[in-house]
Design a protein around this motif. Structure first.
Motif, short mmCIF file in Angstrom:
data_model
loop_
_atom_site.label_atom_id
_atom_site.label_comp_id
_atom_site.label_asym_id
_atom_site.label_seq_id
_atom_site.Cartn_x
_atom_site.Cartn_y
_atom_site.Cartn_z
N GLU A 108 -14.20 55.83 -19.18
CA GLU A 108 -15.48 55.41 -18.63
C GLU A 108 -15.41 55.32 -17.11
O GLU A 108 -14.48 54.71 -16.56
N ALA A 109 -16.38 55.93 -16.45
CA ALA A 109 -16.46 55.90 -14.98
C ALA A 109 -17.82 55.36 -14.57
O ALA A 109 -18.84 55.66 -15.19
N ILE A 110 -17.84 54.55 -13.52
CA ILE A 110 -19.11 53.99 -13.06
C ILE A 110 -19.86 55.05 -12.23
O ILE A 110 -19.26 55.89 -11.56
N ASN A 111 -21.17 55.00 -12.29
CA ASN A 111 -22.00 55.95 -11.55
C ASN A 111 -22.23 55.55 -10.10
O ASN A 111 -22.47 56.40 -9.23
N HIS A 112 -22.20 54.23 -9.82
CA HIS A 112 -22.40 53.77 -8.44
C HIS A 112 -21.64 52.46 -8.26
O HIS A 112 -21.89 51.49 -8.98
N PRO A 113 -20.72 52.39 -7.30
CA PRO A 113 -19.89 51.19 -7.16
C PRO A 113 -20.67 49.94 -6.77
O PRO A 113 -20.21 48.82 -7.02
N GLY A 154 -25.33 52.40 -14.36
CA GLY A 154 -24.63 52.71 -15.61
C GLY A 154 -23.30 53.41 -15.42
O GLY A 154 -22.74 53.45 -14.32
N THR A 155 -22.83 53.99 -16.51
CA THR A 155 -21.53 54.66 -16.51
C THR A 155 -21.66 56.03 -17.14
O THR A 155 -22.70 56.39 -17.68
N ARG A 156 -20.55 56.79 -17.05
CA ARG A 156 -20.50 58.12 -17.64
C ARG A 156 -19.12 58.33 -18.24
O ARG A 156 -18.17 57.60 -17.91
#
Length: 443
Positions: free
Chosen positions: A372-377, A383-385
């Protein structure tokens, strides 16, 4: 219903001398509603300089609960094209502004402008001049010397009407005659030395076709169009300041339905940036760029194609402000606004431009897991991707160094680093090709 107090509070965030004038006019009751206009010539694409005028005119209308007209100054068919009309509308919309039902053209008023011109002739305030353009220019005089009256200045009203009507009928070739206002050839302001109101142009017009053989000058069409539309504040750049006396003279002499006032502000000058439409046209026509929307162009279409968000342009216009004195804005200000907006709104993604293969030896072959990676810190709501992790990966070549200096915190032989959103890895072997170039890392 918007009150003066409401509009004052709304506009307070972006005060400038023109907004102060508008506020004073509303407070005094001089105007009940604010009407502005953005009047581009459809002879090219809009550039970043036009964005300042767009933001000012539409912004004032929004701040004070008024309206802003989009009016095309289509009085020179030799340079105007439908492509430019379409692009201008698209650019204004892209910047976030809407003129609603208030889309107009100077050509909408050609018939009325012609009738008013005949009225000037009948009042002895205009005449047909047979001199060439060069002869008229030479006879205008200089800033220190008065001009000379045209030998045709004292034609009778009947002769002038006859010639003007024959000009309209298309009897004469281009340049054969013009209609000039009869003001004062010794006026200190050269713009009042019998300016040209109409010239003969046998050219196809994008909207009126071949109906007209004569076309009004900008100075003649502009103020009268403002008056017909009920514009209250006609906002122009500083180069039109010397034209204001002519603007007012025409409004005073003609039976216009309203009497707008012209105000001038400093145009946008940007370092390291060409903002001359004539020069930009040459760049396009001579093939130096791929078109008006080439990302290297300072056009609004070029900025859009470059990936600049419209909010960044609006913020730039807000930051530079509106002033009366000319100045030069550093292009770094525009770039800062773009970076700031992108940093705030752009979702984050990872990409490798110069790939270097990494093989994780103790990770099972054929296995892939999703991390899971965040879309905006800075924006949890973004959200995440999911991103894939497997035995074979690619990193940027610059993120590895075989013989690193001190304080090199990326990957090197024997060191351990963490892959973003994934695991710690340690490099144990560097594989090179026959040329000695690093082609793979074993980790």
């Amino acid at each position: 219903m918007t009150t003066t107090t409401d509009t004052a509070a709304t506009a307070e965030a972006g005060r400038d001398f023109i907004r102060d004038i508008v506020q004073a006019d509303l407070d005094s009751g001089r105007h009940k509603t604010v009407v502005t206009r953005f009047p581009p010539e459809p002879n090219g694409y809009l550039h970043i300089g036009h964005a300042k005028s767009i933001g000012l005119n539409f912004g004032i209308a929004k701040d004070f609960g008024g309206r802003c007209n989009l009016r095309f100054d289509d009085t020179n068919p030799t340079k105007e094209e439908q492509e430019y009309i379409d692009s201008i509308q698209a650019d204004v919309r892209w910047l976030g502004y809407d003129w609603g039902d208030n889309l107009f053209y100077a050509s909408d008023y050609f018939e009325r402008l012609y009738e008013w011109a005949e009225g000037l002739i009948k009042a002895g305030l205009a005449y047909v001049d047979d001199q060439s353009q060069e002869e008229i220019r030479l006879a205008r005089g200089t800033l220190t010397e008065p001009g000379k009256n045209s030998p045709f200045r004292d034609r009778t009203v009947e002769e002038n009407l006859d010639l003007f009507r024959r000009m309209k009928a298309g009897e004469f070739p281009n340049g054969a005659r013009v209609l000039r206002a009869k003001i004062d050839m010794a006026a200190g302001n050269i713009n009042l030395r019998d300016p040209v109101l109409y010239r003969i142009l046998h050219a196809h017009h994008p909207r009126t076709g071949d109906t007209w053989k004569i076309y009004p000058s900008y100075d003649y069409a502009h103020g009268q169009s403002d008056a017909i539309e009920g514009v209250t504040h006609s906002i122009c750049t500083l180069e039109f300041e010397d034209h204001r006396p002519l603007y007012e003279w025409l409004l005073d002499k003609l039976p216009v339905p309203s009497h707008p006032h012209q105000y001038e502000f400093a145009r946008l000058n940007l370092t390291s940036t060409l903002l001359s439409k004539r020069v930009l046209t040459r760049l396009v026509q001579d093939g130096h760029v791929a078109g008006w929307n080439d990302p290297r162009m300072p056009t609004i279409a070029g900025l859009k194609r470059r990936g600049v968000p419209p909010a960044a342009v609006r913020e730039f216009i807000k930051r530079i402000g509106i002033a009366k004195a000319n100045s030069i804005v550093d292009v770094g200000m525009l770039e800062f606004c773009i970076r700031e907006e992108l940093n705030r709104t752009a979702l984050r993604r990872m990409a490798v431009l110069r790939p270097l293969k990494v093989v994780i030896e103790n990770y099972p072959e054929g296995q892939v897991e999703e991390l899971e990676a965040i879309n905006h810190p800075d924006d949890p709501s973004a959200g995440t991707r999911k991103i894939a992790f497997g035995r074979e990966l690619y990193i940027e070549q610059d993120d590895f160094m075989e013989n690193p200096p001190k304080k090199f915190f990326r990957l090197s032989p024997g060191t351990e680093v963490r892959l973003r959103y994934a695991y710690f890895i340690k490099c144990r072997e560097v594989i090179k090709n026959a040329a000695g170039e690093i082609v793979e890392l074993r980790c």
